[in-house]
Design a protein around this motif. Structure first.
Motif, PDB file in Angstrom:
ATOM      1  N   THR A   1      12.658  -1.052  -1.126  1.00 39.39           N
ATOM      2  CA  THR A   1      11.821  -0.062  -0.452  1.00 39.39           C
ATOM      3  C   THR A   1      11.687  -0.339   1.042  1.00 39.39           C
ATOM      4  OG1 THR A   1      10.592   0.295  -2.488  1.00 39.39           O
ATOM      5  CG2 THR A   1       9.536   1.025  -0.466  1.00 39.39           C
TER       6      THR A   1
ATOM      7  N   HIS B   1      21.818  -0.803  -4.424  1.00 33.79           N
ATOM      8  CA  HIS B   1      20.704  -0.122  -3.754  1.00 33.79           C
ATOM      9  C   HIS B   1      19.900  -1.082  -2.895  1.00 33.79           C
ATOM     10  CE1 HIS B   1      18.670  -1.735  -7.306  1.00 33.79           C
ATOM     11  NE2 HIS B   1      17.563  -1.653  -6.609  1.00 33.79           N
TER      12      HIS B   1
ATOM     13  N   THR C   1      24.140   5.233   0.850  1.00 28.79           N
ATOM     14  CA  THR C   1      23.512   5.777   2.060  1.00 28.79           C
ATOM     15  C   THR C   1      23.957   4.977   3.279  1.00 28.79           C
ATOM     16  OG1 THR C   1      21.604   6.509   0.782  1.00 28.79           O
ATOM     17  CG2 THR C   1      21.300   6.308   3.166  1.00 28.79           C
TER      18      THR C   1
ATOM     19  N   LEU D   1      12.716   6.706  -1.433  1.00 30.06           N
ATOM     20  CA  LEU D   1      12.180   5.554  -0.702  1.00 30.06           C
ATOM     21  C   LEU D   1      11.522   4.560  -1.656  1.00 30.06           C
ATOM     22  CD1 LEU D   1      10.738   7.277   2.476  1.00 30.06           C
ATOM     23  CD2 LEU D   1      12.423   5.424   2.454  1.00 30.06           C
TER      24      LEU D   1
ATOM     25  N   SER E   1      14.952   0.401   2.774  1.00 28.05           N
ATOM     26  CA  SER E   1      15.156   1.849   2.780  1.00 28.05           C
ATOM     27  C   SER E   1      14.308   2.504   3.859  1.00 28.05           C
ATOM     28  CB  SER E   1      14.810   2.439   1.412  1.00 28.05           C
ATOM     29  OG  SER E   1      15.677   1.923   0.426  1.00 28.05           O
TER      30      SER E   1
ATOM     31  N   GLY F   1      14.214   2.843  -3.585  1.00 31.94           N
ATOM     32  CA  GLY F   1      15.239   2.221  -2.742  1.00 31.94           C
ATOM     33  C   GLY F   1      16.451   3.121  -2.641  1.00 31.94           C
ATOM     34  N   PHE F   2      16.919   3.325  -1.412  1.00 26.82           N
ATOM     35  CA  PHE F   2      18.115   4.143  -1.198  1.00 26.82           C
ATOM     36  C   PHE F   2      19.311   3.492  -1.879  1.00 26.82           C
ATOM     37  CE2 PHE F   2      16.740   5.874   3.245  1.00 26.82           C
ATOM     38  CZ  PHE F   2      15.866   6.769   2.640  1.00 26.82           C
TER      39      PHE F   2
ATOM     40  N   TYR G   1      15.453   4.858   6.847  1.00 27.87           N
ATOM     41  CA  TYR G   1      14.797   6.150   7.054  1.00 27.87           C
ATOM     42  C   TYR G   1      14.344   6.300   8.508  1.00 27.87           C
ATOM     43  CZ  TYR G   1      11.042   9.578   7.135  1.00 27.87           C
ATOM     44  OH  TYR G   1      10.234  10.627   7.478  1.00 27.87           O
TER      45      TYR G   1
ATOM     46  N   VAL H   1      20.461  12.018   2.049  1.00 26.26           N
ATOM     47  CA  VAL H   1      19.031  11.738   1.943  1.00 26.26           C
ATOM     48  C   VAL H   1      18.266  12.976   2.394  1.00 26.26           C
ATOM     49  CG1 VAL H   1      17.135  10.336   2.882  1.00 26.26           C
ATOM     50  CG2 VAL H   1      19.321   9.259   2.350  1.00 26.26           C
TER      51      VAL H   1
END
Length: 151
Positions: free
Chosen positions: A82, A79, A45, A37, A85, A40-41, A89, A26
C-alpha cells in the motif's frame, strides 16, 4: 493548415486521449482506485510506467524511494504494498497535472517536473513525490500557474 500543424494536433490529441492513468492501467479516482491502493498496485503498473519511457528504472527508484531490492521482490511477488502504491499514485498525479498544464504533452511535462521551480523553494516537482504534503504543494503550484497566480 499545414501538414506539420495537423500532425502536431494529432499527436496532442492522442496524448490527451490516453492520459497516464490509462497508460498504466490505474483509475485516476473513485472506488476502484481506493481498492487498488489498499490492495497494492500490480507490479505491471510499474512496468507500464517504465515502458512509457518517461523515466529510467534508476530514476523511478530515486523518485519514489523504493529500494532496488524491494522493487525486485515486488516484481517476483507481482504487486506493491500500500505504501509503495501510494508513492506511485503520487507520481502519477504529478505527471497527470503537469501534462494538463502542458496541453497534453507528457514529454514537456516530465521535463518541467525535473526542473527547479521557484514557487517550490527551488525544488523540482518530481523531487516532492515522496510525501503527500510535497505532492499537494506541486498540485497547488500547477493550479496557480494555470490561473496565472505564479509565486
Amino acid at each position: 493548415m499545414t501538414a506539420k500543424e495537423i500532425l502536431h494536433q494529432m499527436s496532442n490529441a492522442s496524448t490527451q486521449s490516453n492520459p497516464i492513468w490509462k497508460q498504466v492501467g490505474v483509475p485516476s479516482r473513485g472506488e476502484s482506485l481506493f481498492e487498488m491502493l489498499a490492495n497494492g498496485f500490480s507490479y505491471d503498473t510499474v512496468q507500464a510506467l517504465l515502458a512509457e519511457g518517461l523515466f529510467q528504472k534508476s530514476e523511478f527508484i530515486n523518485i519514489t524511494g523504493i529500494a532496488p531490492a524491494t522493487l525486485d521482490r515486488r516484481k517476483r511477488d507481482g504487486h506493491l504494498n500500500t505504501v509503495e502504491s501510494d508513492k506511485v499514485y503520487r507520481l502519477l498525479r504529478i505527471i497527470d497535472s503537469a501534462t494538463e498544464l502542458f496541453s497534453g504533452d507528457q514529454q514537456k511535462a516530465v521535463i518541467w517536473c525535473r526542473s527547479q521551480a521557484r514557487g517550490l523553494g527551488d525544488r523540482a516537482p518530481i523531487d516532492m513525490v515522496r510525501t503527500s504534503a510535497g505532492t499537494e504543494a506541486v498540485i497547488d503550484y500547477i493550479g496557480r500557474i494555470e490561473h496565472g497566480v505564479i509565486s
